[in-house]
Motif scaffolding. Structure first.
Motif, mmCIF file in Angstrom:
data_model
loop_
_atom_site.group_PDB
_atom_site.id
_atom_site.type_symbol
_atom_site.label_atom_id
_atom_site.label_comp_id
_atom_site.label_asym_id
_atom_site.label_seq_id
_atom_site.Cartn_x
_atom_site.Cartn_y
_atom_site.Cartn_z
ATOM 1 N N PHE A 155 36.331 37.101 34.606
ATOM 2 C CA PHE A 155 36.074 37.283 36.044
ATOM 3 C C PHE A 155 34.670 37.838 36.259
ATOM 4 C CE2 PHE A 155 40.197 37.688 38.755
ATOM 5 C CZ PHE A 155 40.529 36.377 38.428
ATOM 6 N N THR A 156 33.978 37.282 37.239
ATOM 7 C CA THR A 156 32.720 37.859 37.686
ATOM 8 C C THR A 156 33.027 39.020 38.630
ATOM 9 O OG1 THR A 156 32.600 36.433 39.626
ATOM 10 C CG2 THR A 156 31.630 35.597 37.563
ATOM 11 N N ASP A 197 34.622 37.638 41.660
ATOM 12 C CA ASP A 197 36.033 37.326 41.445
ATOM 13 C C ASP A 197 36.893 38.592 41.533
ATOM 14 O OD1 ASP A 197 35.446 34.629 40.945
ATOM 15 O OD2 ASP A 197 35.164 35.003 38.793
ATOM 16 N N LYS A 198 36.383 39.685 40.995
ATOM 17 C CA LYS A 198 37.128 40.946 41.001
ATOM 18 C C LYS A 198 37.292 41.478 42.428
ATOM 19 C CE LYS A 198 35.422 42.131 36.392
ATOM 20 N NZ LYS A 198 34.520 43.024 35.604
ATOM 21 N N LYS A 217 37.193 39.721 45.182
ATOM 22 C CA LYS A 217 38.092 38.819 45.893
ATOM 23 C C LYS A 217 39.548 39.086 45.509
ATOM 24 C CE LYS A 217 39.004 33.926 46.840
ATOM 25 N NZ LYS A 217 40.406 33.940 46.383
#
Length: 264
Positions: free
Chosen positions: A132-133, A136-137, A139
């Motif tokens: 995860f970027t 992403d985290k 979100k």
């Protein structure tokens, strides 16, 4: 020996006590005790340590800050540390002593804090996947809160909001919160992941409101999981109108036309 009583309840944290700032200056003035209070670091740490341990008393360095001014420092500590639960008010003395009061018994606070810590570990292991970027985290946290937490509308309308609804514990354990709870849950989870973020407050829909400011790839964005969560929950539905937006986008929203932002 002089004393001053400070009624610093969680609701009062979202009153407009400071000047409003545009997005580009918020980052420079929010959440950084070294930058903002380089002359009060010792007192900040003393207060923080006492409140994190739910101590009934604490101290501050009278050579750094006056007993008449320490209230704003206590506010700052509570705002920047969402692990602090159920703080209610403080009485400060000119000799550097602080008497803290809480809205729950110390035994309850310790129990709930342990439950919250365990839940945060469990939750992050569940929703944060390998690779995860940071985007992403963020979100994943936003989507989790929107889909699992219910706004405490009933108590809000009755003016009977319980202490839990102002906390990350209310949002993550009881699954019921107001904007403070959503914001602090986000803050707590992002802190654990090492993603720079700040608690921000101001006005929306004509009333006090709180949300988050998040740094991603050297840019700052606002995120309001409370307003992305409809009062009447629709299972599986996630809104993104207030997900990682600019200050201009935030102000242009029809429901937040009167909003001003502040950070301390």
């Amino acid at each position: 020996m002089k004393k001053i009583i400070l009624f610093i309840c969680m609701f009062l944290f979202i009153t407009p006590l400071f000047t409003s700032y545009p997005l580009q200056t918020i980052a420079a003035i929010s959440g950084n005790p070294e930058a903002k209070m380089k002359d009060s670091i010792k007192s900040y740490n003393l207060i923080r340590s006492a409140l994190l341990k739910n101590e009934p008393t604490g101290t501050f360095d009278t050579s750094e800050v006056s007993y008449k001014q320490v209230g704003s420092l206590i506010q700052k500590v509570v705002r920047e540390n969402p692990e602090i639960l159920y703080f209610d008010s403080a009485m400060t003395w000119s000799n550097g002593k602080i008497d803290f009061s809480y809205t729950a018994p110390i035994s309850t606070i310790n129990k709930n804090k342990a439950v919250l810590t365990k839940e945060v570990d469990k939750l992050l292991a569940k929703i944060i996947k390998p690779g995860f970027t940071d985007f992403d985290k963020v979100k994943a946290i936003h989507d989790y809160l929107v889909t699992t937490v219910a706004y405490d509308q009933k108590n809000y309308q009755k003016n009977t909001i319980p202490a839990d609804s102002y906390t990350a514990y209310g949002a993550l354990i009881k699954k019921v919160a107001i904007c403070d709870g959503y914001t602090k849950a986000t803050q707590l989870l992002l802190n654990r992941l090492g993603i720079e973020n700040f608690y921000v407050d101001g006005y929306g829909n004509g009333g006090p409101h709180a949300w988050n400011l998040i740094k991603l790839k050297n840019q700052y964005y606002f995120m309001d999981s409370t307003w992305d969560d409809p009062i009447s929950d629709v299972k599986g539905t996630v809104g993104y109108k207030y997900f990682l937006i600019s200050s201009d986008q935030l102000r242009k929203g029809k429901s937040i036309a009167s909003l001003t932002t502040s950070a301390r």
